[in-house]
Enzyme design. Structure first.
Site, PDB file in Angstrom:
ATOM      1  N   SER A 143      33.900  22.615  17.264  1.00 56.56           N
ATOM      2  CA  SER A 143      33.197  22.195  16.041  1.00 56.56           C
ATOM      3  C   SER A 143      34.260  21.749  15.042  1.00 56.56           C
ATOM      4  O   SER A 143      35.415  22.171  15.105  1.00 56.56           O
ATOM      5  CB  SER A 143      32.330  23.330  15.474  1.00 56.56           C
ATOM      6  OG  SER A 143      33.074  24.511  15.312  1.00 56.56           O
ATOM      7  N   GLU A 166      35.183  20.730  10.887  1.00 56.91           N
ATOM      8  CA  GLU A 166      34.773  20.902   9.483  1.00 56.91           C
ATOM      9  C   GLU A 166      35.277  19.735   8.631  1.00 56.91           C
ATOM     10  O   GLU A 166      36.431  19.316   8.748  1.00 56.91           O
ATOM     11  CB  GLU A 166      35.346  22.225   8.963  1.00 56.91           C
ATOM     12  CG  GLU A 166      34.877  22.558   7.572  1.00 56.91           C
ATOM     13  CD  GLU A 166      35.216  23.983   7.192  1.00 56.91           C
ATOM     14  OE1 GLU A 166      34.942  24.906   7.985  1.00 56.91           O
ATOM     15  OE2 GLU A 166      35.769  24.178   6.100  1.00 56.91           O
ATOM     16  N   ASP A 209      33.925  31.107  -4.025  1.00 59.78           N
ATOM     17  CA  ASP A 209      34.791  31.602  -5.106  1.00 59.78           C
ATOM     18  C   ASP A 209      34.385  30.900  -6.374  1.00 59.78           C
ATOM     19  O   ASP A 209      34.247  29.670  -6.386  1.00 59.78           O
ATOM     20  CB  ASP A 209      36.262  31.287  -4.795  1.00 59.78           C
ATOM     21  CG  ASP A 209      36.748  32.071  -3.596  1.00 59.78           C
ATOM     22  OD1 ASP A 209      36.579  33.295  -3.595  1.00 59.78           O
ATOM     23  OD2 ASP A 209      37.273  31.446  -2.662  1.00 59.78           O
ATOM     24  N   PHE A 241      47.495  25.877   0.600  1.00 59.07           N
ATOM     25  CA  PHE A 241      46.200  26.367   1.095  1.00 59.07           C
ATOM     26  C   PHE A 241      46.301  27.826   1.532  1.00 59.07           C
ATOM     27  O   PHE A 241      45.425  28.636   1.265  1.00 59.07           O
ATOM     28  CB  PHE A 241      45.743  25.553   2.315  1.00 59.07           C
ATOM     29  CG  PHE A 241      45.199  24.191   1.997  1.00 59.07           C
ATOM     30  CD1 PHE A 241      45.014  23.769   0.689  1.00 59.07           C
ATOM     31  CD2 PHE A 241      44.858  23.317   3.019  1.00 59.07           C
ATOM     32  CE1 PHE A 241      44.515  22.502   0.401  1.00 59.07           C
ATOM     33  CE2 PHE A 241      44.359  22.051   2.743  1.00 59.07           C
ATOM     34  CZ  PHE A 241      44.193  21.652   1.441  1.00 59.07           C
ATOM     35  N   HIS A 278      37.003  26.017  16.053  1.00 55.23           N
ATOM     36  CA  HIS A 278      36.461  25.310  14.889  1.00 55.23           C
ATOM     37  C   HIS A 278      37.655  24.725  14.130  1.00 55.23           C
ATOM     38  O   HIS A 278      38.497  25.472  13.618  1.00 55.23           O
ATOM     39  CB  HIS A 278      35.680  26.297  14.002  1.00 55.23           C
ATOM     40  CG  HIS A 278      35.114  25.683  12.757  1.00 55.23           C
ATOM     41  ND1 HIS A 278      33.911  25.012  12.730  1.00 55.23           N
ATOM     42  CD2 HIS A 278      35.585  25.655  11.485  1.00 55.23           C
ATOM     43  CE1 HIS A 278      33.654  24.588  11.500  1.00 55.23           C
ATOM     44  NE2 HIS A 278      34.662  24.963  10.716  1.00 55.23           N
TER      45      HIS A 278
HETATM   46  P1  FAD Z   1      31.837  37.789   1.456  1.00 55.78           P
HETATM   47  O1  FAD Z   1      31.541  38.020   2.892  1.00 55.78           O
HETATM   48  O2  FAD Z   1      30.749  38.078   0.489  1.00 55.78           O
HETATM   49  O3  FAD Z   1      33.122  38.649   1.081  1.00 55.78           O
HETATM   50  C1  FAD Z   1      33.838  38.429  -0.130  1.00 55.78           C
HETATM   51  C2  FAD Z   1      34.623  39.676  -0.503  1.00 55.78           C
HETATM   52  O4  FAD Z   1      33.718  40.692  -0.927  1.00 55.78           O
HETATM   53  C3  FAD Z   1      35.431  40.302   0.650  1.00 55.78           C
HETATM   54  O5  FAD Z   1      36.609  40.832   0.103  1.00 55.78           O
HETATM   55  C4  FAD Z   1      34.520  41.404   1.149  1.00 55.78           C
HETATM   56  O6  FAD Z   1      35.245  42.463   1.781  1.00 55.78           O
HETATM   57  C5  FAD Z   1      33.853  41.866  -0.144  1.00 55.78           C
HETATM   58  N1  FAD Z   1      32.492  42.394   0.042  1.00 55.78           N
HETATM   59  C6  FAD Z   1      31.523  41.875   0.823  1.00 55.78           C
HETATM   60  N2  FAD Z   1      30.393  42.628   0.718  1.00 55.78           N
HETATM   61  C7  FAD Z   1      30.672  43.615  -0.151  1.00 55.78           C
HETATM   62  C8  FAD Z   1      29.926  44.702  -0.694  1.00 55.78           C
HETATM   63  N3  FAD Z   1      28.654  44.918  -0.344  1.00 55.78           N
HETATM   64  N4  FAD Z   1      30.540  45.531  -1.587  1.00 55.78           N
HETATM   65  C9  FAD Z   1      31.842  45.319  -1.944  1.00 55.78           C
HETATM   66  N5  FAD Z   1      32.593  44.310  -1.466  1.00 55.78           N
HETATM   67  C10 FAD Z   1      32.017  43.467  -0.591  1.00 55.78           C
HETATM   68  N6  FAD Z   1      34.413  28.311   0.147  1.00 55.78           N
HETATM   69  C11 FAD Z   1      33.722  27.378  -0.540  1.00 55.78           C
HETATM   70  O7  FAD Z   1      33.695  27.406  -1.777  1.00 55.78           O
HETATM   71  N7  FAD Z   1      33.014  26.394   0.094  1.00 55.78           N
HETATM   72  C12 FAD Z   1      32.963  26.313   1.446  1.00 55.78           C
HETATM   73  O8  FAD Z   1      32.320  25.416   1.986  1.00 55.78           O
HETATM   74  C13 FAD Z   1      33.690  27.281   2.204  1.00 55.78           C
HETATM   75  N8  FAD Z   1      33.650  27.288   3.550  1.00 55.78           N
HETATM   76  C14 FAD Z   1      34.290  28.270   4.257  1.00 55.78           C
HETATM   77  C15 FAD Z   1      34.198  28.297   5.653  1.00 55.78           C
HETATM   78  C16 FAD Z   1      34.844  29.283   6.391  1.00 55.78           C
HETATM   79  C17 FAD Z   1      34.702  29.289   7.882  1.00 55.78           C
HETATM   80  C18 FAD Z   1      35.640  30.256   5.732  1.00 55.78           C
HETATM   81  C19 FAD Z   1      36.376  31.310   6.507  1.00 55.78           C
HETATM   82  C20 FAD Z   1      35.736  30.253   4.355  1.00 55.78           C
HETATM   83  C21 FAD Z   1      35.056  29.267   3.588  1.00 55.78           C
HETATM   84  N9  FAD Z   1      35.116  29.240   2.205  1.00 55.78           N
HETATM   85  C22 FAD Z   1      34.417  28.289   1.505  1.00 55.78           C
HETATM   86  C23 FAD Z   1      35.902  30.230   1.464  1.00 55.78           C
HETATM   87  C24 FAD Z   1      35.038  31.434   1.058  1.00 55.78           C
HETATM   88  O9  FAD Z   1      34.010  31.019   0.207  1.00 55.78           O
HETATM   89  C25 FAD Z   1      35.934  32.442   0.349  1.00 55.78           C
HETATM   90  O10 FAD Z   1      36.813  33.018   1.277  1.00 55.78           O
HETATM   91  C26 FAD Z   1      35.210  33.508  -0.460  1.00 55.78           C
HETATM   92  O11 FAD Z   1      36.188  34.189  -1.246  1.00 55.78           O
HETATM   93  C27 FAD Z   1      34.502  34.561   0.360  1.00 55.78           C
HETATM   94  O12 FAD Z   1      33.361  34.106   0.933  1.00 55.78           O
HETATM   95  P2  FAD Z   1      32.624  35.015   2.050  1.00 55.78           P
HETATM   96  O13 FAD Z   1      31.375  34.337   2.392  1.00 55.78           O
HETATM   97  O14 FAD Z   1      33.547  35.351   3.140  1.00 55.78           O
HETATM   98  O15 FAD Z   1      32.322  36.328   1.159  1.00 55.78           O
END
Ligand code: FAD
Length: 276
Positions: free
Chosen positions: A7, A9, A100, A207, A257
């Site tokens: 895949s 991105e 973020d 990055f 990916h």
């Molecule tokens: P989460 O899974 O919510 O985790 C974020 C943080 O919160 C972690 O430290 C986790 O341990 C903590 N956490 C989770 N749940 C809880 C809870 N219940 N209580 C306390 N702490 C908790 N960013 C963009 O802006 N746009 C994109 O399109 C994008 N695509 C991405 C694609 C991939 C494959 C990856 C790996 C990252 C991507 N990112 C993107 C970056 C991502 O948005 C950031 O890494 C962001 O900081 C975390 O997103 P997440 O969905 O992993 O968050």
């Protein structure tokens, strides 16, 4: 034909030149028959229309296109509207993220974590969407501890994710350890490694600093020593990343990916060397 699933991105281009470049990239990478391609989403909605337009454009070319969606800074109502729009275009594959908060944007929004977004999508849209979530073999930079991060990863999978894509990394042991630890927590969905081709030293370091991915010293030192010699950087990067992919595939990774940065050349060269 190698059975490894690929895949790719992309990010939504901002200019007509960028749109044209991405179309060409899609044509070149379509030859590798990816399972799907995904399009990033600027947290806070900054690329909302661009993500949709790009996904619709790519889908017209016959590729399965999955938009990313982040919940930070957003309301349930807004997320519902975006998801409804995707559904109205027949999009069934999504990458669900927290995102973020861009600097200067104060409001966290109604959903705080990706696990809450996954639950929301499942409760509002049932099984319409195939949901991907993000995993962090070197742990999320804001996580309290590796254990806590793994538990949070397991939580979002259990909320209803079908598959996961990892942050990029250059140490395969980090990935294999992450897989073992996640399996112990009952995570049974595919966890596909995210691969960052190396083409530019300063961009890679920037990055990696931002997303908490480690560039091993031996790689950084070599890249630095090439200075402005782009050919040397590309050749070395190609060797390093192809070897990483081989080790991942040999170790049982379910797919690869690629973070293409909207370019086809490096990803294509790696895949050709892998024989996929
Ligand atoms: P989460 O899974 O919510 O985790 C974020 C943080 O919160 C972690 O430290 C986790 O341990 C903590 N956490 C989770 N749940 C809880 C809870 N219940 N209580 C306390 N702490 C908790 N960013 C963009 O802006 N746009 C994109 O399109 C994008 N695509 C991405 C694609 C991939 C494959 C990856 C790996 C990252 C991507 N990112 C993107 C970056 C991502 O948005 C950031 O890494 C962001 O900081 C975390 O997103 P997440 O969905 O992993 O968050």
């Amino acid at each position: 034909m190698n059975p490894i699933e690929l895949s790719f991105e992309f990010f939504p281009p901002k200019t007509q030149e960028g749109v044209d470049k991405l179309r060409l990239t899609c044509v070149q990478l379509a030859a590798l028959k990816p399972k799907f391609v995904s399009v990033t989403f600027g947290a806070g909605g900054s690329t909302q229309q661009g993500t949709l337009d790009t996904v619709v454009d790519i889908a017209k070319e016959g590729l399965e296109a999955a938009p990313h969606l982040s919940c930070i800074g957003s309301s349930r109502e807004n997320l519902r509207a975006i998801l409804n729009e995707y559904r109205s275009h027949g999009i069934r594959h999504i990458v669900a993220l927290r995102g973020d908060l861009p600097s200067g944007m104060g409001e966290v929004g109604e959903l705080r974590y990706a696990s809450e977004l996954v639950s929301f999508i499942r409760s509002e849209f049932g099984d319409w969407f195939f949901i991907e979530v993000a995993g962090y073999p070197e742990y999320h930079p804001q996580s309290r501890s590796p254990r806590h991060d793994l538990e949070n990863f397991a939580r979002k999978v259990k909320a209803g994710a079908n598959s996961a894509i990892t942050q990029y990394f250059f140490n395969p042991d980090a990935y294999f350890r992450f897989i073992d630890d996640a399996r112990k927590l009952g995570v049974d969905v595919p966890i596909v490694p995210g691969i960052m081709p190396i083409t530019n030293f300063s961009q890679l370091m920037r990055f990696s600093e931002m997303c908490g991915a480690e560039v091993p010293r031996w790689i950084a030192r070599q890249l630095e020593s090439f200075g402005d010699d782009r050919d040397a950087i590309r050749a070395f990067g190609l060797d390093v990343v192809t070897n990483l992919c081989r080790r991942l595939i040999d170790g049982g990774a379910p797919g690869l990916h690629f973070y293409t940065l909207n370019g086809a050349a490096a990803t294509k060269s790696i895949c050709e060397r892998l024989g996929t």
